[in-house]
Write a protein that holds these residues in place. Structure first.
Motif, mmCIF file in Angstrom:
data_model
loop_
_atom_site.group_PDB
_atom_site.id
_atom_site.type_symbol
_atom_site.label_atom_id
_atom_site.label_comp_id
_atom_site.label_asym_id
_atom_site.label_seq_id
_atom_site.Cartn_x
_atom_site.Cartn_y
_atom_site.Cartn_z
ATOM 1 N N ASN A 1 8.661 45.060 38.601
ATOM 2 C CA ASN A 1 8.629 45.464 37.202
ATOM 3 C C ASN A 1 7.762 44.524 36.364
ATOM 4 O OD1 ASN A 1 9.302 47.296 35.191
ATOM 5 N ND2 ASN A 1 11.044 46.094 34.506
ATOM 6 N N PHE A 2 6.664 44.043 36.958
ATOM 7 C CA PHE A 2 5.691 43.197 36.265
ATOM 8 C C PHE A 2 6.329 41.924 35.723
ATOM 9 C CE2 PHE A 2 3.819 47.322 36.472
ATOM 10 C CZ PHE A 2 2.465 47.094 36.631
ATOM 11 N N LEU A 3 7.225 41.357 36.485
ATOM 12 C CA LEU A 3 7.887 40.120 36.099
ATOM 13 C C LEU A 3 6.843 39.012 35.985
ATOM 14 C CD1 LEU A 3 10.723 38.763 35.728
ATOM 15 C CD2 LEU A 3 10.516 38.078 38.124
ATOM 16 N N PRO A 4 6.736 38.356 34.826
ATOM 17 C CA PRO A 4 5.755 37.273 34.672
ATOM 18 C C PRO A 4 6.037 36.140 35.643
ATOM 19 C CG PRO A 4 6.627 37.952 32.537
ATOM 20 C CD PRO A 4 7.482 38.607 33.578
ATOM 21 N N GLY A 5 4.978 35.498 36.100
ATOM 22 C CA GLY A 5 5.120 34.408 37.040
ATOM 23 C C GLY A 5 4.654 33.089 36.452
ATOM 24 N N SER A 6 4.970 32.033 37.138
ATOM 25 C CA SER A 6 4.514 30.702 36.742
ATOM 26 C C SER A 6 4.334 29.885 38.009
ATOM 27 C CB SER A 6 5.526 30.039 35.806
ATOM 28 O OG SER A 6 6.786 29.917 36.446
ATOM 29 N N GLY A 7 3.660 28.756 37.869
ATOM 30 C CA GLY A 7 3.453 27.897 39.020
ATOM 31 C C GLY A 7 2.004 27.454 39.151
ATOM 32 N N LYS A 8 1.762 26.623 40.148
ATOM 33 C CA LYS A 8 0.432 26.065 40.365
ATOM 34 C C LYS A 8 -0.489 27.080 41.018
ATOM 35 C CE LYS A 8 -1.917 22.112 42.485
ATOM 36 N NZ LYS A 8 -1.740 20.867 43.277
ATOM 37 N N LEU A 9 -1.728 27.149 40.522
ATOM 38 C CA LEU A 9 -2.744 28.009 41.121
ATOM 39 C C LEU A 9 -3.336 27.266 42.312
ATOM 40 C CD1 LEU A 9 -4.428 29.245 37.828
ATOM 41 C CD2 LEU A 9 -3.095 30.645 39.416
ATOM 42 N N GLN A 10 -2.763 27.523 43.473
ATOM 43 C CA GLN A 10 -3.204 26.813 44.677
ATOM 44 C C GLN A 10 -4.614 27.218 45.071
ATOM 45 O OE1 GLN A 10 -0.060 28.008 47.260
ATOM 46 N NE2 GLN A 10 1.465 26.687 46.275
ATOM 47 N N ALA A 11 -4.964 28.467 44.788
ATOM 48 C CA ALA A 11 -6.336 28.936 45.010
ATOM 49 C C ALA A 11 -6.663 29.967 43.947
ATOM 50 C CB ALA A 11 -6.491 29.538 46.396
ATOM 51 N N LEU A 12 -7.870 29.895 43.427
ATOM 52 C CA LEU A 12 -8.342 30.861 42.434
ATOM 53 C C LEU A 12 -9.796 31.174 42.749
ATOM 54 C CD1 LEU A 12 -7.966 32.513 39.851
ATOM 55 C CD2 LEU A 12 -8.578 30.474 38.535
ATOM 56 N N ARG A 13 -9.998 32.341 43.352
ATOM 57 C CA ARG A 13 -11.349 32.757 43.729
ATOM 58 C C ARG A 13 -11.741 33.955 42.883
ATOM 59 N NH1 ARG A 13 -8.433 31.959 48.448
ATOM 60 N NH2 ARG A 13 -9.003 30.056 49.579
ATOM 61 N N LEU A 14 -12.850 33.830 42.170
ATOM 62 C CA LEU A 14 -13.323 34.874 41.271
ATOM 63 C C LEU A 14 -14.793 35.148 41.564
ATOM 64 C CD1 LEU A 14 -11.708 33.495 37.987
ATOM 65 C CD2 LEU A 14 -10.825 35.325 39.434
ATOM 66 N N PRO A 15 -15.287 36.338 41.214
ATOM 67 C CA PRO A 15 -16.696 36.644 41.480
ATOM 68 C C PRO A 15 -17.633 35.765 40.657
ATOM 69 C CG PRO A 15 -15.697 38.346 40.124
ATOM 70 C CD PRO A 15 -14.579 37.460 40.581
ATOM 71 N N ALA A 16 -18.841 35.600 41.146
ATOM 72 C CA ALA A 16 -19.826 34.786 40.428
ATOM 73 C C ALA A 16 -20.291 35.521 39.169
ATOM 74 C CB ALA A 16 -21.023 34.502 41.334
ATOM 75 N N PRO A 17 -20.363 34.854 38.024
ATOM 76 C CA PRO A 17 -20.872 35.495 36.806
ATOM 77 C C PRO A 17 -22.321 35.932 36.980
ATOM 78 C CG PRO A 17 -19.745 33.424 36.301
ATOM 79 C CD PRO A 17 -19.927 33.465 37.790
ATOM 80 N N SER A 18 -22.677 37.023 36.321
ATOM 81 C CA SER A 18 -24.038 37.549 36.386
ATOM 82 C C SER A 18 -24.263 38.413 35.150
ATOM 83 C CB SER A 18 -24.228 38.398 37.658
ATOM 84 O OG SER A 18 -23.448 39.585 37.574
ATOM 85 N N ARG A 19 -25.404 39.075 35.063
ATOM 86 C CA ARG A 19 -25.642 39.963 33.921
ATOM 87 C C ARG A 19 -24.706 41.164 33.955
ATOM 88 N NH1 ARG A 19 -29.269 44.477 35.028
ATOM 89 N NH2 ARG A 19 -29.718 44.535 32.797
ATOM 90 N N HIS A 20 -24.084 41.421 35.101
ATOM 91 C CA HIS A 20 -23.145 42.534 35.231
ATOM 92 C C HIS A 20 -21.680 42.102 35.189
ATOM 93 C CE1 HIS A 20 -26.175 45.574 36.156
ATOM 94 N NE2 HIS A 20 -26.745 44.697 36.946
ATOM 95 N N VAL A 21 -21.410 40.838 35.414
ATOM 96 C CA VAL A 21 -20.021 40.355 35.516
ATOM 97 C C VAL A 21 -19.830 39.150 34.600
ATOM 98 C CG1 VAL A 21 -18.264 39.386 37.034
ATOM 99 C CG2 VAL A 21 -19.806 41.154 37.901
ATOM 100 N N ARG A 22 -18.797 39.220 33.770
ATOM 101 C CA ARG A 22 -18.452 38.107 32.875
ATOM 102 C C ARG A 22 -16.990 37.721 33.122
ATOM 103 N NH1 ARG A 22 -18.886 38.164 26.213
ATOM 104 N NH2 ARG A 22 -17.054 36.850 25.796
ATOM 105 N N LEU A 23 -16.728 36.435 33.095
ATOM 106 C CA LEU A 23 -15.366 35.917 33.267
ATOM 107 C C LEU A 23 -15.026 35.016 32.094
ATOM 108 C CD1 LEU A 23 -15.786 35.123 37.015
ATOM 109 C CD2 LEU A 23 -14.004 36.632 36.134
#
Length: 662
Positions: free
Chosen positions: A347-369
């Motif tokens: 039920n979309f229970l919010p979480g908490s804790g350490k981000l042990q890994a965070l992999r996101l796509p590389a920014p480009s003219r098509h992708v913004r983070l």
């Protein structure tokens, strides 16, 4: 231009404002709570000042502490971001009185739009279309019930002072009204300090379309097009895009003019958003005006080639708007989604804790983070659990959706659970791809977007097994002193018989055991009665290529000693955790004899006590955590033996709150 600007906010929006300040040569000043000492916005700013305790009421909502930091740091202006004090009349006025520029509208404009009921009265005077309803001063419960009956059902109850969907309740009969009103009042009082309500006729299957407006101190007001925000869950936006696939040029022109009229009605200065409810036939009605920058502003920036934060800074410094309405040009299509630490399957229970890994796509003219955390940071219980905003742009909507699918496939979060798999299902769903979603669609069809108890197919499991085998072999070879030694092989070969390995995966309570023979990318695999000959398997950092029973297939896939993460042919995301091959014990996590706190939070309502007989699914307590209410329900029918929490108590995660009699 200002030389020193304080950002009275945290997380993603603070980082966003800091980046623009740095580009313009403005010294950025951050503020932080005790929980945010090591936060990204503190590290990114040129300087940062402490303002109090971890809870927002002890820090980011403290006008005195923020103004004190602004004076001590020599800030000439304060950018409030969004949320917290961004739409607080008293804060805007306090900045004004202190001789510090508030980067936003004047206090009078915020005040005029701060009350939904007063705003609607004002909009009626300026011929902005409204939904029938009641927004008067008489807030007696019996009187509100009479007004609800007169307006007719279905009806929506809204906190007059609120925003972001908090407290809103849909009511379909007189019988439902009292309890729904009580819930709305309780949430509104806790969130906004004001329990006054607004009643409106509920438009069935509406769309939510908002217009970005901007005004300056030279009498100019323009709009920068619309953003469609119809993909919502419990009134919280899930996907935003521009342009709206629903609007015709004629409808867009009429709504844009109405948005500008709404802004002119309050002599608006700075960035704001006028939000409309749009019926299935295209009729539109003023809903509210947000007197601040919106979370989804990047889609407008990408399609218009502008920086709205820069506009805010320049307008606050007295400059005129850089464009007239005729000069506003939109190009292409942009879409935004937000990555949250939450569990859609719970039920979309919010979480908490350490981000042990965070992999996101590389920014480009098509992708913004746009994000406010990095790998190794902690998502705390005190604030919104957003990890990052992912925004994509392309020439048209179909290409933008494909860009978004590709970008989401590259995302991975380890630590707290996330909504990435839910978003991947969302952007592939026909209601989204065919642009026929309305604000209630997700709530009506949530099972279509959440994996629930579904299991990966046999081909998917065989692909995961092949990847795990290749990864095992590569690691053994890499660790060997002599790569030609027979001990450097991970193929399980033994004298007198073919090598056999067992690859075991778990997913939740499910376990999958695949028998494997072979090595170096050529395997015979068996799962139960299903078998597969895998040939020519090759694994790199992002994919697996192999022939499965002579049918070649490529999987987007990442594997290591702990897990295999892959997408099947339908684009569905699966995480399969590696498990010991021969030692496993199923754990019954359902329990049934007790109710525990799913996360730290405050108990706002206790609805049952010792000795009470309750039914399965009956609401026992209501808990407030991470800016939302969680209903804690009975796991089974039975008699309550003990309740260990009272209204107002702050409880830690996993504490037993209710115990059932044996």
């Amino acid at each position: 231009m200002f030389e020193r600007v304080l950002i009275a906010n945290r997380g993603e929006i603070a980082c966003r404002v800091i980046r623009t300040c740095r580009r313009l040569g403005i010294r950025s000043i951050a503020v932080y709570s005790e929980a945010d000492r090591d936060a990204q916005h503190v590290r990114l700013a040129d300087e940062a000042w402490p303002i109090g305790g971890a809870r927002p009421s002890d820090s980011y909502l403290r006008i005195d502490a923020i103004l004190d930091a602004a004076k001590k740091s020599g800030a000439q202006a304060i950018h409030p971001g969004y949320g917290f004090l961004s739409e607080n009349t008293a804060f805007s006025r306090a900045c004004q009185d202190a001789g510090i520029v508030f980067i936003g509208p004047d206090p009078e404009s915020i005040e005029a739009m701060g009350s939904k009921s007063a705003a609607k009265t004002l909009m009626a005077k300026h011929d902005v279309p409204l939904v029938p309803g009641y927004g008067g001063d008489n807030q007696d419960n019996a009187f509100l019930a009479e007004q609800a009956h007169a307006i007719g059902y279905p009806l929506i109850i809204k906190p007059s002072a609120g925003g972001g969907g908090k407290g809103m309740q849909i009511v379909r009969s007189d019988a439902e009204f009292p309890e729904a009103l009580a819930t709305a009042q309780r949430v509104a009082l806790a969130a906004f300090g004001d329990a006054s309500m607004l009643l409106e006729r509920y438009v069935e299957h509406p769309r939510h379309i908002e217009f970005q407006i901007f005004g300056d101190r030279h009498g100019h007001v323009i709009h920068l097009g619309e953003r469609e925000c119809s993909a919502q869950r419990r009134y919280q936006k899930v996907l935003e895009e521009t342009p709206s696939p629903f609007l015709t040029p004629e409808r867009r022109k009429a709504m844009g003019e109405a948005a500008v009229a709404a802004a002119r009605a309050v002599n608006y200065v700075g960035a704001g958003t006028v939000e409309f409810i749009v019926g299935p036939q295209g009729d539109f009605h003023f809903m509210e005006m947000n007197t601040r920058l919106q979370v989804e502003h990047p889609v407008t920036e990408l399609t218009h080639g502008i920086d709205l934060v820069e506009w805010q800074l320049r307008v606050a410094d007295g400059e005129p708007l850089p464009l007239t309405q005729d000069g506003v040009v939109s190009h292409g299509h942009a879409i935004e989604v937000r990555l949250y630490a939450e569990d859609p399957e719970q039920n979309f229970l919010p979480g908490s804790g350490k981000l042990q890994a965070l992999r996101l796509p590389a920014p480009s003219r098509h992708v913004r983070l746009d994000g406010g955390v990095a790998q190794g940071d902690t998502v705390t219980i005190f604030y919104d659990p957003m990890i990052a905003k992912l925004i994509v742009w392309d020439e048209d909507r179909a290409q933008a959706l494909e860009r978004l699918r590709e970008a989401l496939a590259e995302c991975e979060i380890e630590g707290p659970k996330s909504n990435i798999a839910f978003l991947e299902r969302l952007v592939r769903h026909p209601a989204v791809t065919e642009a026929r979603i309305d604000t209630g669609y997700l709530d009506r069809h949530l099972d279509e977007f959440v994996a629930g108890g579904s299991e990966p197919g046999v081909r998917t499991l065989f692909a995961a097994a092949a990847a795990a085998l290749l990864d095992d072999e590569a690691r053994v070879a890499a660790d060997a002193a002599d790569p030609h030694s027979p001990w450097a092989s991970a193929d399980a070969w033994r004298v007198g018989h073919a090598g056999r390995r067992v690859v075991a995966f778990t997913r939740g309570a499910a376990r999958f055991e695949i028998d494997a023979h072979g090595h170096s990318g050529d395997y015979r695999l068996r799962l139960g009665d299903s078998t597969c000959e895998v040939r020519g398997a090759r694994l790199d950092d992002a994919s697996l290529n192999a022939r499965f029973d002579d049918e070649a297939e490529r999987f987007n896939l990442r594997a290591d000693a702990r897990r295999v993460l892959l997408h099947d042919a339908a684009g569905r995301r699966w995480r399969l955790d590696r498990a010991p091959a021969y030692a496993w014990e199923s754990k019954d996590t359902a329990g049934g004899s007790q109710v525990v706190a799913p996360m730290p939070g405050r108990i706002v309502l206790v609805k049952a006590g010792p000795g009470d007989s309750v039914e399965e699914g009956q609401e026992l307590l209501v808990m407030e955590a991470m800016k939302m209410e969680l209903a804690l329900k009975a796991p089974r029918a039975g008699t309550i033996e003990h309740v260990s929490a009272a209204q107002g108590d702050f409880v830690e995660a996993d504490v037993v709150l209710v115990r059932f009699a044996s």
